[in-house]
Enzyme design. Structure first.
Site, PDB file in Angstrom:
ATOM      1  N   SER A  24       2.892 -12.903   7.978  1.00 10.02           N
ATOM      2  CA  SER A  24       3.227 -11.528   8.353  1.00 10.02           C
ATOM      3  C   SER A  24       2.453 -11.173   9.604  1.00 10.02           C
ATOM      4  O   SER A  24       1.321 -11.632   9.800  1.00 10.02           O
ATOM      5  CB  SER A  24       2.842 -10.568   7.230  1.00 10.02           C
ATOM      6  OG  SER A  24       3.006  -9.234   7.668  1.00 10.02           O
ATOM      7  N   ASN A  26       2.160  -7.880  10.212  1.00  9.86           N
ATOM      8  CA  ASN A  26       1.750  -6.514   9.894  1.00  9.86           C
ATOM      9  C   ASN A  26       0.313  -6.563   9.379  1.00  9.86           C
ATOM     10  O   ASN A  26       0.040  -7.079   8.303  1.00  9.86           O
ATOM     11  CB  ASN A  26       2.721  -5.971   8.828  1.00  9.86           C
ATOM     12  CG  ASN A  26       2.354  -4.595   8.331  1.00  9.86           C
ATOM     13  OD1 ASN A  26       1.188  -4.243   8.255  1.00  9.86           O
ATOM     14  ND2 ASN A  26       3.366  -3.832   8.003  1.00  9.86           N
ATOM     15  N   LYS A  29      -0.445  -5.307   5.802  1.00  7.76           N
ATOM     16  CA  LYS A  29       0.013  -6.222   4.740  1.00  7.76           C
ATOM     17  C   LYS A  29      -0.901  -7.440   4.656  1.00  7.76           C
ATOM     18  O   LYS A  29      -1.260  -7.891   3.572  1.00  7.76           O
ATOM     19  CB  LYS A  29       1.420  -6.744   5.061  1.00  7.76           C
ATOM     20  CG  LYS A  29       2.534  -5.823   4.674  1.00  7.76           C
ATOM     21  CD  LYS A  29       3.837  -6.586   4.872  1.00  7.76           C
ATOM     22  CE  LYS A  29       5.039  -5.696   4.841  1.00  7.76           C
ATOM     23  NZ  LYS A  29       6.260  -6.431   5.191  1.00  7.76           N
ATOM     24  N   GLU A  56      13.866 -13.697  12.695  1.00 12.34           N
ATOM     25  CA  GLU A  56      14.682 -12.507  12.465  1.00 12.34           C
ATOM     26  C   GLU A  56      15.024 -12.406  10.990  1.00 12.34           C
ATOM     27  O   GLU A  56      15.290 -13.438  10.346  1.00 12.34           O
ATOM     28  CB  GLU A  56      15.976 -12.638  13.288  1.00 12.34           C
ATOM     29  CG  GLU A  56      16.445 -11.323  13.841  1.00 12.34           C
ATOM     30  CD  GLU A  56      17.813 -11.460  14.473  1.00 12.34           C
ATOM     31  OE1 GLU A  56      18.669 -10.619  14.205  1.00 12.34           O
ATOM     32  OE2 GLU A  56      18.002 -12.446  15.225  1.00 12.34           O
ATOM     33  N   ASP A  85       8.577  -9.225   1.671  1.00 11.26           N
ATOM     34  CA  ASP A  85       9.567  -8.324   2.248  1.00 11.26           C
ATOM     35  C   ASP A  85       9.687  -7.154   1.284  1.00 11.26           C
ATOM     36  O   ASP A  85       9.760  -7.356   0.070  1.00 11.26           O
ATOM     37  CB  ASP A  85      10.915  -9.005   2.449  1.00 11.26           C
ATOM     38  CG  ASP A  85      11.774  -8.203   3.412  1.00 11.26           C
ATOM     39  OD1 ASP A  85      11.364  -8.045   4.583  1.00 11.26           O
ATOM     40  OD2 ASP A  85      12.842  -7.702   3.009  1.00 11.26           O
ATOM     41  N   TYR A 175       7.252   5.359   3.856  1.00 17.26           N
ATOM     42  CA  TYR A 175       7.881   6.405   3.050  1.00 17.26           C
ATOM     43  C   TYR A 175       6.936   6.979   1.983  1.00 17.26           C
ATOM     44  O   TYR A 175       7.383   7.741   1.117  1.00 17.26           O
ATOM     45  CB  TYR A 175       9.139   5.834   2.371  1.00 17.26           C
ATOM     46  CG  TYR A 175      10.198   5.376   3.344  1.00 17.26           C
ATOM     47  CD1 TYR A 175      11.219   6.244   3.762  1.00 17.26           C
ATOM     48  CD2 TYR A 175      10.198   4.084   3.857  1.00 17.26           C
ATOM     49  CE1 TYR A 175      12.197   5.827   4.659  1.00 17.26           C
ATOM     50  CE2 TYR A 175      11.178   3.649   4.754  1.00 17.26           C
ATOM     51  CZ  TYR A 175      12.161   4.529   5.152  1.00 17.26           C
ATOM     52  OH  TYR A 175      13.130   4.120   6.039  1.00 17.26           O
ATOM     53  N   ASP A 176       5.656   6.636   2.022  1.00 11.22           N
ATOM     54  CA  ASP A 176       4.706   7.097   0.995  1.00 11.22           C
ATOM     55  C   ASP A 176       4.741   8.611   0.761  1.00 11.22           C
ATOM     56  O   ASP A 176       4.654   9.048  -0.390  1.00 11.22           O
ATOM     57  CB  ASP A 176       3.272   6.680   1.362  1.00 11.22           C
ATOM     58  CG  ASP A 176       2.990   5.229   0.973  1.00 11.22           C
ATOM     59  OD1 ASP A 176       3.765   4.663   0.190  1.00 11.22           O
ATOM     60  OD2 ASP A 176       1.990   4.680   1.471  1.00 11.22           O
ATOM     61  N   ARG A 202       3.859  -4.145  -4.530  1.00  8.03           N
ATOM     62  CA  ARG A 202       3.207  -5.378  -4.060  1.00  8.03           C
ATOM     63  C   ARG A 202       2.252  -5.906  -5.133  1.00  8.03           C
ATOM     64  O   ARG A 202       2.195  -7.099  -5.395  1.00  8.03           O
ATOM     65  CB  ARG A 202       2.462  -5.085  -2.748  1.00  8.03           C
ATOM     66  CG  ARG A 202       2.356  -6.282  -1.823  1.00  8.03           C
ATOM     67  CD  ARG A 202       2.063  -5.874  -0.384  1.00  8.03           C
ATOM     68  NE  ARG A 202       3.233  -5.306   0.247  1.00  8.03           N
ATOM     69  CZ  ARG A 202       3.347  -4.029   0.614  1.00  8.03           C
ATOM     70  NH1 ARG A 202       2.362  -3.194   0.446  1.00  8.03           N
ATOM     71  NH2 ARG A 202       4.470  -3.602   1.157  1.00  8.03           N
TER      72      ARG A 202
HETATM   73  P1  IMP Z   1       9.323  -5.259   6.118  1.00  6.74           P
HETATM   74  O1  IMP Z   1       8.186  -5.483   7.057  1.00  6.74           O
HETATM   75  O2  IMP Z   1      10.650  -5.688   6.611  1.00  6.74           O
HETATM   76  O3  IMP Z   1       9.036  -5.762   4.731  1.00  6.74           O
HETATM   77  O4  IMP Z   1       9.466  -3.672   6.045  1.00  6.74           O
HETATM   78  C1  IMP Z   1       9.005  -2.941   4.989  1.00  6.74           C
HETATM   79  C2  IMP Z   1       9.278  -1.454   5.252  1.00  6.74           C
HETATM   80  O5  IMP Z   1       9.485  -0.844   3.973  1.00  6.74           O
HETATM   81  C3  IMP Z   1       8.100  -0.741   5.857  1.00  6.74           C
HETATM   82  O6  IMP Z   1       8.235  -0.606   7.238  1.00  6.74           O
HETATM   83  C4  IMP Z   1       8.140   0.611   5.179  1.00  6.74           C
HETATM   84  O7  IMP Z   1       9.055   1.400   5.855  1.00  6.74           O
HETATM   85  C5  IMP Z   1       8.736   0.352   3.833  1.00  6.74           C
HETATM   86  N1  IMP Z   1       7.690   0.137   2.842  1.00  6.74           N
HETATM   87  C6  IMP Z   1       7.381  -1.043   2.227  1.00  6.74           C
HETATM   88  N2  IMP Z   1       6.345  -0.876   1.383  1.00  6.74           N
HETATM   89  C7  IMP Z   1       5.987   0.427   1.489  1.00  6.74           C
HETATM   90  C8  IMP Z   1       4.953   1.178   0.872  1.00  6.74           C
HETATM   91  O8  IMP Z   1       4.125   0.721   0.071  1.00  6.74           O
HETATM   92  N3  IMP Z   1       4.911   2.489   1.226  1.00  6.74           N
HETATM   93  C9  IMP Z   1       5.755   3.051   2.100  1.00  6.74           C
HETATM   94  N4  IMP Z   1       6.722   2.389   2.704  1.00  6.74           N
HETATM   95  C10 IMP Z   1       6.843   1.074   2.402  1.00  6.74           C
END
Ligand code: IMP
Length: 217
Positions: A24, A26, A29, A56, A85, A175-176, A202
């Site tokens: 990842s 991020n 994460k 992608e 994801d 979206y928390d 998670r």
């Molecule tokens: P990914 O990086 O494609 O998995 O994107 C996950 C997306 O889902 C994030 O950008 C958030 O918008 C949303 N998301 C996933 N987990 C959470 C969480 O724990 N809290 C709030 N939003 C979340």
């Protein structure tokens, strides 16, 4: 390898190594996953620091996307790799934004706008159908561990709750601020992050990995 875990037989492959890649880019994460792996004495390094680009996300499910991210890192770097994801699935919207949760926020990652889109979509549906809709929603997380020989094991976790409007609280991300877990009035945006991390989608997925792929070490 087959192992007997909590009364159930796990037929998949166990992770027996000491080192893996967190696939990842991020940083939030990556930190969360490194913390979860620490008690297992597994050294985790992020794919970003090893110079790997993210593939992608072309699959049509959380599991499909976490698998393709884990596989790309494991095959590309020659080390076992763990990827996640995740996203928000709203019952009244047929599971949207789902795997498109990040994309609903656009390239500038505008989550106030994405949360408004979710709320507006439910209001529009109510206007169109004349039926008050449930605010039930869930955060979903798929976690995949892939090996360099392309074998992959995947688990999925979730936390169920209700959407609130307007958004509340400044902790957390995404979206928390519009999500209150079932049985609670505080949103994840208002809650203590440690509490969120103990009941989150998670954490639920990771518990499943602990009883399967990571087993008792
Ligand atoms: P990914 O990086 O494609 O998995 O994107 C996950 C997306 O889902 C994030 O950008 C958030 O918008 C949303 N998301 C996933 N987990 C959470 C969480 O724990 N809290 C709030 N939003 C979340």
């Amino acid at each position: 390898m087959t192992s007997q875990l909590q009364g159930q037989t796990f037929q998949g492959r166990r992770f027996e190594g000491q080192r893996l890649v967190v696939a990842s880019h991020n940083s939030g994460k990556v930190r969360e996953i490194i913390d979860l792996l620490m008690p297992l004495a597994i050294e985790a390094v992020s794919a970003g620091t090893l110079g790997l680009l993210e593939p992608e996300e072309t699959a049509d499910s959380f599991a499909g996307n976490s698998e393709l991210k884990a596989r790309a890192a494991a095959v590309g770097l020659g080390l076992p790799a763990l990827a996640d994801d995740s996203g928000l699935a709203v019952d009244a919207l047929g599971g949207d934004p789902g795997i498109y949760s990040a994309r609903w926020a656009g390239p500038s990652k505008d989550f106030p706008m994405a949360m408004t889109k979710v709320n507006d979509a439910i209001l529009e549906l109510e206007k169109r159908t004349g039926v008050i809709q449930t605010r039930k929603a869930r955060f979903i997380c798929a976690l995949s561990l892939a090996w360099p020989d392309d074998h992959v094991e995947t688990v999925q976790g979730e936390v169920v709750g209700n959407l609130v409007w307007p958004p509340r609280g400044g902790t957390g991300f995404g979206y928390d601020p519009i999500f209150a877990p079932e049985g609670h009035t505080l949103t994840f945006g208002e809650a203590d992050p440690a509490w969120k991390h103990s009941i989150s989608h998670r954490a639920d997925a990771f518990k499943k990995l602990l009883t399967t792929v990571f087993g008792p070490r």
